[in-house]
Design a protein around this motif. Structure first.
Motif, PDB file in Angstrom:
ATOM      1  N   THR A   3     -16.669 -38.166  35.371  1.00  0.00           N
ATOM      2  CA  THR A   3     -15.667 -38.831  34.546  1.00  0.00           C
ATOM      3  C   THR A   3     -16.349 -39.682  33.485  1.00  0.00           C
ATOM      4  OG1 THR A   3     -14.215 -38.996  36.490  1.00  0.00           O
ATOM      5  CG2 THR A   3     -13.655 -40.354  34.573  1.00  0.00           C
ATOM      6  N   ALA A  23     -12.388 -42.352  39.959  1.00  0.00           N
ATOM      7  CA  ALA A  23     -13.187 -41.654  38.947  1.00  0.00           C
ATOM      8  C   ALA A  23     -14.285 -40.925  39.697  1.00  0.00           C
ATOM      9  CB  ALA A  23     -13.783 -42.631  37.939  1.00  0.00           C
ATOM     10  N   GLU A  28     -14.903 -33.701  31.736  1.00  0.00           N
ATOM     11  CA  GLU A  28     -15.041 -33.588  33.187  1.00  0.00           C
ATOM     12  C   GLU A  28     -14.758 -32.169  33.650  1.00  0.00           C
ATOM     13  OE1 GLU A  28     -14.040 -35.890  37.307  1.00  0.00           O
ATOM     14  OE2 GLU A  28     -13.204 -36.665  35.444  1.00  0.00           O
TER      15      GLU A  28
END
Length: 413
Positions: A384, A380, A144
């Protein structure tokens, strides 16, 4: 004596390790060596550094204890992040000066480490397997960061290059159906169990599970949209001091902040697919805690508390919503839920749960020492890796950070 796992568990661990390591390489595939070396600002690391640091993690915390010599002992100084127990390291703001080793040399190092991990898996102790699991989760965090950092890198280039075509680099928050729905989901309050259960993986900061008093409250069932944020701007939100925390107002004036990080006044925003027209119903992204708090005050609401958000997410499918599946950015239909799209700021400081104990050894530096001056984000984002998050997950950043996919969900008493 070290115990051994069920062979099926070893297979699963090995498969997930291989899939994680492959995804990182796939994410780096579109980049040149120059792309992968640039550091746009101190909080964002070069793409090459992410590939190297995650490899250093496995080499240091898993292979070294097996007596396997490092690929190149000089790399530890370059690619240790913040582990004081592992000695001196290059300053964080100098990572962009690491022109050598090259991107290809780092790929060779990754192959070397992966081969040795694969050969060692079947004979690892429980403790070593736990470190491999931690390494997988750690690398997913860096996947990420890789994407948000390369977005910052390309945004700093006046040519505004795209990481990939929009249909492939679909890594941007999706438009939600029913985004103008103004209903609130109420919760009566009470005593709730918060934190990760004992079974399954969780970072040390998610435990121990404990009781928390939750007051009656309500949450909006979707994040704040781009069009709503535009109304905040049009109403002078960035110019009204009474909407802002003192530090936030100082930050707005010092940094001359007038809009989310990658927005322009012409209705466009910069994304991994280059500059595109903003989608009105997509959740606003790349806003700081200061901005999120000011917006909530302007809207007559507040940010959720960490425990409120977690209670709402318990029982929800954390793998729904727009999250990262593969490097080509295959995007499922967006969900109007709690996970995916953008991380959501809470008004809770990142502090220890009651009874918290950091993990033993140098890996205990992973989370605990950052419990100062940070705020918790839940959920998230579109960057992610799917399956990485859960209700108890505690992402955290300082209040001025906004280069991540960070957004806002409203709460009220």
């Amino acid at each position: 004596m070290a115990t051994r796992s069920d062979p099926r568990e070893l297979d699963n661990l090995g498969q997930r390790l291989a899939a994680t390591r492959t995804l990182t390489l796939d994410l780096a595939a579109p980049l040149s060596d120059a792309d992968a070396t640039i550091q746009p600002f101190p909080d964002a690391s070069p793409a090459k550094w992410h590939l190297a640091h995650t490899t250093w993690f496995f080499e240091t915390f898993v292979l070294r204890d097996l007596g396997i010599a490092p690929f190149d002992e000089r790399f530890a100084y370059l690619f240790n992040s913040y582990y004081e127990g592992e000695g001196e390291r290059i300053a964080r703001d100098r990572r962009g000066m690491i022109g050598r080793p090259s991107l290809d040399e780092i790929r060779d190092w990754r192959t070397h480490v992966d081969e040795r991990l694969d050969r060692a898996l079947a004979s690892l102790s429980d403790g070593a397997r736990a470190l491999v699991e931690l390494g997988i989760q750690h690398e997913q965090q860096h996947q990420e960061l890789f994407l948000t950092d390369i977005l910052a890198t390309f945004a700093a280039n006046p040519l505004e290059p795209a990481y990939g075509p929009r249909e492939e680099a679909g890594l941007r928050p999706p438009a939600y159906a029913g985004v103008r729905d103004d209903r609130w989901d109420s919760h009566p309050g009470g005593i709730a169990m918060i934190g990760a259960p004992d079974e399954g993986f969780a970072f040390d900061c998610e435990r121990p599970r404990h009781r928390a008093l939750v007051h009656p409250h309500a949450l909006v069932p979707r994040p704040v949209s781009n069009s709503e944020w535009a109304e905040f701007i049009a109403d002078g939100g960035y110019t009204v001091a009474t909407l802002w925390l003192s530090e936030g107002w100082d930050w707005v004036r010092r940094e001359r902040v007038t809009r989310p990080l990658y927005w322009r006044e012409d209705g466009t925003e910069f994304t991994l697919a280059g500059r595109v027209t903003r989608e009105r119903d997509a959740p606003v992204a790349h806003v700081s805690f200061y901005e999120a708090d000011a917006y909530a005050r302007w809207a007559g609401a507040r940010l959720p508390r960490e425990e409120e958000w977690e209670v709402a997410a318990q029982g929800a499918n954390a793998s729904e919503g727009q999250q990262l599946d593969v490097a080509t950015g295959v995007v499922p239909a967006p969900k109007n839920g709690l996970f995916g799209g953008v991380w959501e700021w809470t008004n809770s400081a990142f502090l220890a749960h009651p009874g918290f104990k950091p993990a033993e050894g140098t890996v205990g530096e992973y989370n605990g020492k950052f419990m100062c001056g940070q705020f918790v984000l839940k959920g998230a984002s579109c960057a992610t890796p799917r399956g990485h998050s859960r209700a108890s997950y505690r992402n955290f950043f300082p209040p001025a950070a906004r280069w991540q996919f960070t957004g806002v969900r409203l709460a009220r008493d």
